[in-house]
Enzyme design. Sequence first.
Site, PDB file in Angstrom:
ATOM      1  CD  GLU A 455       5.826   5.587 -37.085  1.00 41.99           C
ATOM      2  OE1 GLU A 455       6.571   4.600 -36.962  1.00 41.99           O
ATOM      3  OE2 GLU A 455       6.092   6.548 -37.838  1.00 41.99           O
TER       4      GLU A 455
HETATM    5  C1  LIG Z   1      15.645  26.917 -42.370  1.00 39.68           C
HETATM    6  C2  LIG Z   1      15.143  26.078 -41.341  1.00 39.68           C
HETATM    7  C3  LIG Z   1      15.911  24.791 -41.286  1.00 39.68           C
HETATM    8  C4  LIG Z   1      15.360  23.924 -40.216  1.00 39.68           C
HETATM    9  C5  LIG Z   1      16.013  22.595 -40.246  1.00 39.68           C
HETATM   10  C6  LIG Z   1      15.623  21.861 -39.034  1.00 39.68           C
HETATM   11  C7  LIG Z   1      15.469  20.431 -39.299  1.00 39.68           C
HETATM   12  C8  LIG Z   1      14.466  19.934 -38.353  1.00 39.68           C
HETATM   13  C9  LIG Z   1      14.119  18.607 -38.712  1.00 39.68           C
HETATM   14  C10 LIG Z   1      12.964  18.180 -37.898  1.00 39.68           C
HETATM   15  C11 LIG Z   1      13.126  16.793 -37.664  1.00 39.68           C
HETATM   16  C12 LIG Z   1      11.929  16.169 -37.079  1.00 39.68           C
HETATM   17  C13 LIG Z   1      12.082  14.748 -37.377  1.00 39.68           C
HETATM   18  C14 LIG Z   1      10.990  13.926 -36.822  1.00 39.68           C
HETATM   19  C15 LIG Z   1      10.707  12.841 -37.411  1.00 39.68           C
HETATM   20  C16 LIG Z   1       9.717  11.884 -36.881  1.00 39.68           C
HETATM   21  O1  LIG Z   1       8.421  12.295 -37.172  1.00 39.68           O
HETATM   22  C17 LIG Z   1       9.985  10.548 -37.510  1.00 39.68           C
HETATM   23  C18 LIG Z   1       8.884   9.607 -37.121  1.00 39.68           C
HETATM   24  O2  LIG Z   1       9.071   8.383 -37.792  1.00 39.68           O
HETATM   25  C19 LIG Z   1       9.182   7.242 -36.986  1.00 39.68           C
HETATM   26  O3  LIG Z   1       9.995   7.591 -35.955  1.00 39.68           O
HETATM   27  C20 LIG Z   1      10.440   6.546 -35.119  1.00 39.68           C
HETATM   28  C21 LIG Z   1      11.244   7.207 -34.041  1.00 39.68           C
HETATM   29  O4  LIG Z   1      12.139   8.106 -34.616  1.00 39.68           O
HETATM   30  C22 LIG Z   1      11.245   5.599 -35.988  1.00 39.68           C
HETATM   31  O5  LIG Z   1      11.834   4.623 -35.201  1.00 39.68           O
HETATM   32  C23 LIG Z   1      10.304   5.008 -37.011  1.00 39.68           C
HETATM   33  O6  LIG Z   1      10.956   4.115 -37.833  1.00 39.68           O
HETATM   34  C24 LIG Z   1       9.740   6.108 -37.846  1.00 39.68           C
HETATM   35  O7  LIG Z   1       8.729   5.596 -38.663  1.00 39.68           O
HETATM   36  N1  LIG Z   1      11.262  10.037 -37.090  1.00 39.68           N
HETATM   37  C25 LIG Z   1      12.318  10.011 -37.876  1.00 39.68           C
HETATM   38  O8  LIG Z   1      12.266  10.382 -39.024  1.00 39.68           O
HETATM   39  C26 LIG Z   1      13.601   9.467 -37.289  1.00 39.68           C
HETATM   40  C27 LIG Z   1      14.723  10.400 -37.413  1.00 39.68           C
HETATM   41  C28 LIG Z   1      14.500  11.737 -36.788  1.00 39.68           C
HETATM   42  C29 LIG Z   1      15.790  12.463 -36.823  1.00 39.68           C
HETATM   43  C30 LIG Z   1      15.563  13.908 -36.687  1.00 39.68           C
HETATM   44  C31 LIG Z   1      16.825  14.604 -36.415  1.00 39.68           C
HETATM   45  C32 LIG Z   1      16.559  16.042 -36.324  1.00 39.68           C
HETATM   46  C33 LIG Z   1      17.499  16.688 -35.401  1.00 39.68           C
HETATM   47  C34 LIG Z   1      17.058  18.062 -35.147  1.00 39.68           C
HETATM   48  C35 LIG Z   1      17.076  18.300 -33.702  1.00 39.68           C
HETATM   49  C36 LIG Z   1      16.639  19.652 -33.353  1.00 39.68           C
HETATM   50  C37 LIG Z   1      15.236  19.648 -32.937  1.00 39.68           C
HETATM   51  C38 LIG Z   1      15.051  20.622 -31.843  1.00 39.68           C
HETATM   52  C39 LIG Z   1      13.644  21.004 -31.791  1.00 39.68           C
HETATM   53  C40 LIG Z   1      13.554  22.442 -31.543  1.00 39.68           C
HETATM   54  C41 LIG Z   1      12.464  23.023 -32.349  1.00 39.68           C
HETATM   55  C42 LIG Z   1      12.332  24.405 -32.052  1.00 39.68           C
END
Ligand SMILES: CCCCCCCCCCCCC/C=C/[C@@H](O)[C@H](CO[C@@H]1O[C@H](CO)[C@@H](O)[C@H](O)[C@H]1O)NC(=O)CCCCCCCCCCCCCCCCC
Length: 592
Positions: A455
């Site tokens: 992906e």
């Molecule tokens: C003490 C510190 C606490 C920190 C907490 C912060 C949490 C950060 C979390 C980081 C989230 C990153 C998530 C990324 C996930 C992707 O790798 C993952 C990929 O999987 C595939 O993705 C496709 C598209 O999303 C999907 O369709 C497919 O099915 C899947 O296989 N994607 C996902 O898991 C989907 C959901 C992601 C939702 C993440 C929400 C996080 C929101 C945080 C936003 C702030 C980020 C700002 C970045 C700034 C960094 C400095």
Amino acid sequence: MTGCVFSGFLRNYTEVWGLCGNLWTPEAFECKKTESSLPKITMLQRCVLRTYHVLALVLCVSAREDFDWTKNEKTSFYYSTFPTGFSWGAGSSAYQTEGAWNIDGKGMSIWDAFTRKKGKIFLNDTGDTSCDGYNKFKEDITLMKDMKLNHYRFSISWPRILPSGLKSEHINEKGIKYYEDLINMLLDNKITPIVILYHWDLPQLLQEKYGGWQNVTMVNYFNDFANLCFERFGHKVKYWMTFNNPWSIAVEGYETGEHAPGMKLKGTGAYKAAHHIIKAHAKVWHTYDMQWRSKQKGMVGISLTADWGEPVDITNQRDIEAAERYIQFYLGWFATPIFNGDYPQVMKDYIGRKSGQQGLGASRLPVFSPQEKSYIKGTCDFLGLGHFTTRYITPKNYPSGLGDSYFTDRDLAELVDPKWPDPGSEWLYSVPWGFRRMLNFVKTQYGNPMVYVTENGVSEKMVCTDLCDDWRMQYFKDYINEMLKAVKDGVNVKGYTAWSLLDNFEWDEGFSERFGLYYVDFSNKNKPRYPKASVQFYKRIISSNGFPNQREVESWKRKAVETCASSNQLLAAARRKSQGNQEKAWPVHDEV
Ligand SMILES: CCCCCCCCCCCCC/C=C/[C@@H](O)[C@H](CO[C@@H]1O[C@H](CO)[C@@H](O)[C@H](O)[C@H]1O)NC(=O)CCCCCCCCCCCCCCCCC
């Protein structure tokens, strides 16, 4: 009217850059989220969210072979083609695409249950009907054929074929028939099925009765399910993957609780879930190896998704170690046991030390017995690699006792460069050079395994109804080019899967983020598909098997954009018509 809303959304940067309040208006990426389309969090909360990412380093990292952070410097565009036989595809997953959540005897999954709880999903969307892929797969295969895809990556819904989760209770033959028909039609059209056994939709009954992946009994239940799939589909399917993105299953499902089943077991839940997932993967690989491989002659791998972590300063040893720690806690958490037999040493060290400081008698990271280590080691015929984005990493200390969690265990901060384009999802910045580094890291660390990219892609916010997706063409062009450079570096990449074939249900973001090559009009009950310009662009990459020469490649975008104008008009006309037919023409959240 179709088109893009240019909202002038201003991105704030905080973290260690101290840029909270700084403004950045993107020029190249016009289809932006609007303030009104975002969940209601304040600017202050956003700043706090991003400030979270700041943490410190204590110990060193040991790797089998060191990745050279100074190698593979960012180079200019590379005109060349992929090796003959390179496989081009697109992907989907069952819950995100199929719909038909309760049709033909399907059981409930944890996502069916989770999306029914108010406030869990953006605008309380559900995947109940989604793209209606269950009924429209023939049409979708026509789209794939038109693109001349070599493979299609999809997942099998466990509760669609085993409604209670248990093979011993009831096999749903109608569910089996759906996948048989899909596989047969793909093969009739010379499209290779690449099948994922688990893309996050655990049968709800297994969650209710046993606590899902918190319980080691899932290992046997999952193995029974996989064995049934090998039995029924294995004479036709030669590429299997056990899990898609176990990092998200563990962290988002059992640590932050943002995903189903929504458990918030900070500091323990993700590690326990991952432990059982790794064991389940190994068991399924052995089942295939013992019972099916000689007859069916297929391969079993796993699809691991991870971001790249780049040291903020590549001359600073502490930054280098923090970046390596980020990757070991992400990709290495799963890949190291599977390739080398145990968790990365740095995870054992950090989580063990912090558990001790908490006064716990044992590490929160579970331990594999010597027998388990040798059973798990080497259970991967090929590696599926998902990759979307990159972070800059620097150390940051999180003292133990202040809410221990997976995130604080790593002792690091994640940063982003305000100049990186981010057209859609909050977490997804376009940083193509990180992809080449990630691929080279895989080569160095895990003995250059066969890799299929499972992906890779980029989203736009739903407010964007412009099918001329210039930013996606740019993303694919640059990321695929970095993959080409990695192949030149000697990384054993055999195929690439664009994520995703269609716009679909984007988990906790509902339908508000669109990753598709094809636009799906979710407001229309027929769920019509419309090609975005990136379809034409990707088609040309496929037919040229890469980027043959500058003159030709530079004409591709122009040609792609010529076709999307008429698609835009078709979509606009269809939506005007449906507006005329409905009292409330547009979903409140889908304004243009
Ligand atoms: C003490 C510190 C606490 C920190 C907490 C912060 C949490 C950060 C979390 C980081 C989230 C990153 C998530 C990324 C996930 C992707 O790798 C993952 C990929 O999987 C595939 O993705 C496709 C598209 O999303 C999907 O369709 C497919 O099915 C899947 O296989 N994607 C996902 O898991 C989907 C959901 C992601 C939702 C993440 C929400 C996080 C929101 C945080 C936003 C702030 C980020 C700002 C970045 C700034 C960094 C400095």
